[in-house]
Design an enzyme around this catalytic site. Sequence first.
Site, PDB file in Angstrom:
ATOM      1  N   ASP A 134      29.294  75.330 -21.289  1.00  0.00           N
ATOM      2  CA  ASP A 134      29.042  74.993 -22.690  1.00  0.00           C
ATOM      3  C   ASP A 134      30.082  75.596 -23.638  1.00  0.00           C
ATOM      4  O   ASP A 134      30.644  74.868 -24.478  1.00  0.00           O
ATOM      5  CB  ASP A 134      27.628  75.429 -23.076  1.00  0.00           C
ATOM      6  CG  ASP A 134      27.228  75.006 -24.470  1.00  0.00           C
ATOM      7  OD1 ASP A 134      27.764  75.579 -25.436  1.00  0.00           O
ATOM      8  OD2 ASP A 134      26.375  74.121 -24.598  1.00  0.00           O
ATOM      9  N   TRP A 163      25.324  71.934 -25.983  1.00  0.00           N
ATOM     10  CA  TRP A 163      25.707  70.889 -25.027  1.00  0.00           C
ATOM     11  C   TRP A 163      24.914  71.022 -23.727  1.00  0.00           C
ATOM     12  O   TRP A 163      24.551  70.026 -23.112  1.00  0.00           O
ATOM     13  CB  TRP A 163      27.216  70.934 -24.759  1.00  0.00           C
ATOM     14  CG  TRP A 163      28.027  70.878 -26.022  1.00  0.00           C
ATOM     15  CD1 TRP A 163      28.994  71.746 -26.423  1.00  0.00           C
ATOM     16  CD2 TRP A 163      27.923  69.898 -27.079  1.00  0.00           C
ATOM     17  NE1 TRP A 163      29.499  71.387 -27.652  1.00  0.00           N
ATOM     18  CE2 TRP A 163      28.859  70.251 -28.075  1.00  0.00           C
ATOM     19  CE3 TRP A 163      27.124  68.780 -27.282  1.00  0.00           C
ATOM     20  CZ2 TRP A 163      29.026  69.511 -29.244  1.00  0.00           C
ATOM     21  CZ3 TRP A 163      27.289  68.038 -28.453  1.00  0.00           C
ATOM     22  CH2 TRP A 163      28.225  68.405 -29.405  1.00  0.00           C
ATOM     23  N   ASP A 164      24.634  72.252 -23.309  1.00  0.00           N
ATOM     24  CA  ASP A 164      23.788  72.451 -22.134  1.00  0.00           C
ATOM     25  C   ASP A 164      22.402  71.858 -22.353  1.00  0.00           C
ATOM     26  O   ASP A 164      21.855  71.160 -21.493  1.00  0.00           O
ATOM     27  CB  ASP A 164      23.643  73.944 -21.826  1.00  0.00           C
ATOM     28  CG  ASP A 164      24.744  74.462 -20.908  1.00  0.00           C
ATOM     29  OD1 ASP A 164      25.280  73.676 -20.113  1.00  0.00           O
ATOM     30  OD2 ASP A 164      25.055  75.658 -20.979  1.00  0.00           O
ATOM     31  N   LEU A 165      21.804  72.168 -23.494  1.00  0.00           N
ATOM     32  CA  LEU A 165      20.439  71.718 -23.753  1.00  0.00           C
ATOM     33  C   LEU A 165      20.363  70.204 -23.921  1.00  0.00           C
ATOM     34  O   LEU A 165      19.432  69.557 -23.430  1.00  0.00           O
ATOM     35  CB  LEU A 165      19.894  72.433 -24.988  1.00  0.00           C
ATOM     36  CG  LEU A 165      19.677  73.941 -24.814  1.00  0.00           C
ATOM     37  CD1 LEU A 165      19.380  74.600 -26.158  1.00  0.00           C
ATOM     38  CD2 LEU A 165      18.545  74.216 -23.828  1.00  0.00           C
TER      39      LEU A 165
END
Length: 410
Positions: A134, A163-165
């Site tokens: 991320d 961005w990960d979530l």
Amino acid sequence: MYKLLQGLRVVEGAAFIAGPSCTMHMAQMGAEVIRFDNIGGGPDFTRWPVASNGKSFYWEGMNKGKKSVALNLSSDEGRELAVAIATAPGDNAGLFVTNYPVNGFLSYDRLKEKRDDIICLRVMGWADGAPAMDPTVNAACGVPLMTGPDNYNGPVNHSLPAWDLITGAYAAFAMMSAIHDRQRSGRGHDVRLPLSDVAMACLSHTGQVAEVLESGGDRERCGNDLFGALGRDFLCKDGRRIMLVALTGNQWRGLVKALNVGEQVAALESQTGISFSGSDAGIRYEHREALCGVLASAIAEWNSEELGQVLDTHKVTWGRYQTVHEAVTQDGRMVNGNPIFASIDNPSGMNYPAAGPAASFGELPRGALQAAPVLGAHTDEVLAEVLRLPEHEIGRLHDAGIVANGGASA
């Protein structure tokens, strides 16, 4: 936890946020999620934040409601077991989420040899297989260079792994889409989801790719202003800060009335020949310095509690700046009194409120929230029930150090 996905079996071989959050969402909707890790824990098993005893709050937050299998993934036999679990038979099985490399022992081709209709969703860094996380994707997509004060030249990172979530949530959607197609066509899917593509798709969806192409340059930083509309943080008389947003004409008119600044705004309209009460939010953004000067003077005369009551009366969109500790312990809308939270006993040995599904489904009751498992707690269960291994074979695997029960270390 709901039972909407009850009957689905999803296997996870992933670490960090995107992959584990995908399967956590599915587990909280009722899917059986089996996560395998190396004996002693994978690279995210001790990830911060951690409790005072060193146990990871992150790990037990990301793995609520899952089953845990501990394997010696450095051994050929341990890797074979991982593949066997991922490709085990069943009409609602053969669903695998991973962030292992494309060409490793968990490659799609290897899985497809064992089960032709396998659905493998692989979270990646870059589409070409290059590693990324991320923070590095965020750096590459340009967001840190348009975030922060307008007089600052360096990058401004943020603490939320956005961005990960987003990738984790999109992965759950992509997995359900692939399942729906397999139910109709009988075919499996090699689904690849790079963080970098998610980031750039989000910038495209919100018009930011087109913006820089048309302008020939980058957007200027605007500090705490809401780009393209009137929104900014303001200081109250008691030293508390609030965030105000007037995106629509109705919101703006309600704000002007709540603060009793109609005369001052009318004077600005007379000077500029522009009406600020229309539907074009961009006009208020272009004249934000003058407008926010009027608002700031009015807000500085109010204590935040009294101002909040007035703003609520006029249906103004606003929020009080508060710390995470304040949000968790004092704001009844956030955790205490919020039905998505329930207090559970966790592997760290601590009992605290944890979040279940964020969505509510009308009158459908929420089931009990399930905590994350102790590492390896379901090893024997999965070997016996999913792989149909006899007791003596499971014993042999333990004796050989190929598998481990809960709490075992490497």
